[in-house]
Scaffold this motif. Structure first.
Motif, PDB file in Angstrom:
ATOM      1  N   ASP A  59     -12.635   0.707   1.565  1.00  0.00           N
ATOM      2  CA  ASP A  59     -12.607   1.281   0.220  1.00  0.00           C
ATOM      3  C   ASP A  59     -13.266   2.646   0.053  1.00  0.00           C
ATOM      4  O   ASP A  59     -13.380   3.123  -1.081  1.00  0.00           O
ATOM      5  CB  ASP A  59     -13.185   0.280  -0.786  1.00  0.00           C
ATOM      6  N   SER A  97      -8.160  -1.572   6.458  1.00  0.00           N
ATOM      7  CA  SER A  97      -8.280  -0.833   5.194  1.00  0.00           C
ATOM      8  C   SER A  97      -9.708  -0.951   4.685  1.00  0.00           C
ATOM      9  O   SER A  97     -10.275  -2.045   4.696  1.00  0.00           O
ATOM     10  CB  SER A  97      -7.338  -1.416   4.138  1.00  0.00           C
ATOM     11  N   GLU A 150      -7.872   2.761  -1.378  1.00  0.00           N
ATOM     12  CA  GLU A 150      -8.416   2.456  -0.055  1.00  0.00           C
ATOM     13  C   GLU A 150      -8.042   3.545   0.939  1.00  0.00           C
ATOM     14  O   GLU A 150      -7.157   4.367   0.681  1.00  0.00           O
ATOM     15  CB  GLU A 150      -7.839   1.114   0.459  1.00  0.00           C
ATOM     16  N   TRP A 151      -8.697   3.504   2.100  1.00  0.00           N
ATOM     17  CA  TRP A 151      -8.367   4.392   3.199  1.00  0.00           C
ATOM     18  C   TRP A 151      -7.807   3.559   4.351  1.00  0.00           C
ATOM     19  O   TRP A 151      -8.311   2.462   4.631  1.00  0.00           O
ATOM     20  CB  TRP A 151      -9.600   5.197   3.645  1.00  0.00           C
ATOM     21  N   LEU A 152      -6.745   4.084   4.947  1.00  0.00           N
ATOM     22  CA  LEU A 152      -6.074   3.403   6.058  1.00  0.00           C
ATOM     23  C   LEU A 152      -6.726   3.842   7.367  1.00  0.00           C
ATOM     24  O   LEU A 152      -6.900   5.034   7.610  1.00  0.00           O
ATOM     25  CB  LEU A 152      -4.596   3.800   6.044  1.00  0.00           C
ATOM     26  N   GLY A 157      -6.045   8.912   3.979  1.00  0.00           N
ATOM     27  CA  GLY A 157      -5.949   8.403   2.629  1.00  0.00           C
ATOM     28  C   GLY A 157      -6.290   9.475   1.622  1.00  0.00           C
ATOM     29  O   GLY A 157      -6.359  10.651   1.970  1.00  0.00           O
ATOM     30  N   GLN A 165       0.839  -1.195   0.000  1.00  0.00           N
ATOM     31  CA  GLN A 165       0.000   0.000   0.000  1.00  0.00           C
ATOM     32  C   GLN A 165       0.878   1.251   0.000  1.00  0.00           C
ATOM     33  O   GLN A 165       1.856   1.316   0.750  1.00  0.00           O
ATOM     34  CB  GLN A 165      -0.899  -0.010   1.234  1.00  0.00           C
ATOM     35  N   SER A 202      -3.563   0.468  -3.110  1.00  0.00           N
ATOM     36  CA  SER A 202      -3.264  -0.887  -2.639  1.00  0.00           C
ATOM     37  C   SER A 202      -3.015  -1.788  -3.836  1.00  0.00           C
ATOM     38  O   SER A 202      -3.844  -1.863  -4.746  1.00  0.00           O
ATOM     39  CB  SER A 202      -4.433  -1.441  -1.823  1.00  0.00           C
TER      40      SER A 202
END
Lengths: 113, 113, 113
Positions: free
Chosen positions: C15, C13, C57-59, C40, A37, C44
């Motif tokens: 989406d 993670s 994606e967002w962490l 984010g 990532q 990924s």
């Protein structure tokens, strides 16, 4: 197997998004990480030759197993553009079992017939 | 030394990029961290006085040794603008040897002549 | 208590930013995490059905205790939109004592009168 395989989150910093994504694709392709990532940019502050420097980098988070780490590290040192790249690993001590099994499966060396 | 020095990734959250970079420069200057990375913004969700709150923060990732952590934490508590700042450390259990040695060298207290 | 409670940083993670924040609010509300941070987007890179894929994606970074982790994981598997979500935990081995106590307090199950 009898032996419990450990999982690692590997952290790497690279100076461009494109370079980071290129390294990530090579490592997934080689089955050395299950996923890679890339997030950023971030400001990195450090000392270089006695002066405080600030540079733009991208943060990379990869998942692998303890068994695959040595080969991953060796490959990363070759692929990475820096002379002394940040490559560090933190342990994964718990998690969703199906996800951990996916990391193990995706990083198992491919069997060639 | 005989004793293996451990390395840590220290995680801190601060409410502005400028504030985070200012703290980072002070810590690199004081040789309490080898590098300090600032990334964001992020949305932080938490409970405060019984209500769910959401705030914008910047994520800071610093590298240091276990030996330097206590002094780093004490300095961070003073430098950080919050009453009860997030300061947590995760272990670095593996990595590129030259990079880990660089963390140790950059955080060794300066010898004054 | 006599037993030292451990603390964890849990990494997830998701989406979308909105989906991640919705999950975070539900987990703080349920006292399963003390805070939930969303950052984010990130890219990924992973293998899916034999092909290398890339997704946005967002962490998410959450703080909890080892005692609360199993219930958190079970709730996350239900709340998360993926079939096999990334849910991993890294240990917090040191930190600001007041902050660690805040994690413990905020994740203690509510006493109902």
């Amino acid at each position: 197997m009898g032996v419990r395989v450990g999982h690692l989150q590997v952290i790497v910093s690279i100076d461009s998004r494109e370079g980071a994504e290129r390294v990530g694709r090579a490592l997934v392709e080689a089955r050395l990480v299950a996923c890679f990532q890339v997030i950023g940019p971030m400001s990195s502050i450090y000392r270089w030759k006695g002066e405080i420097e600030q540079a733009e980098e991208w943060l990379c988070l990869a998942k692998t197993t303890t068994e695959r780490f040595d080969e991953l590290r060796e490959r990363l040192v070759v692929l990475h553009p820096y002379e002394n790249p940040e490559i560090i690993a933190t342990p994964i001590v718990a998690g969703h079992a199906d996800y951990l099994q996916w990391i193990s499966a995706e990083t198992a060396p491919a069997v060639r017939s």
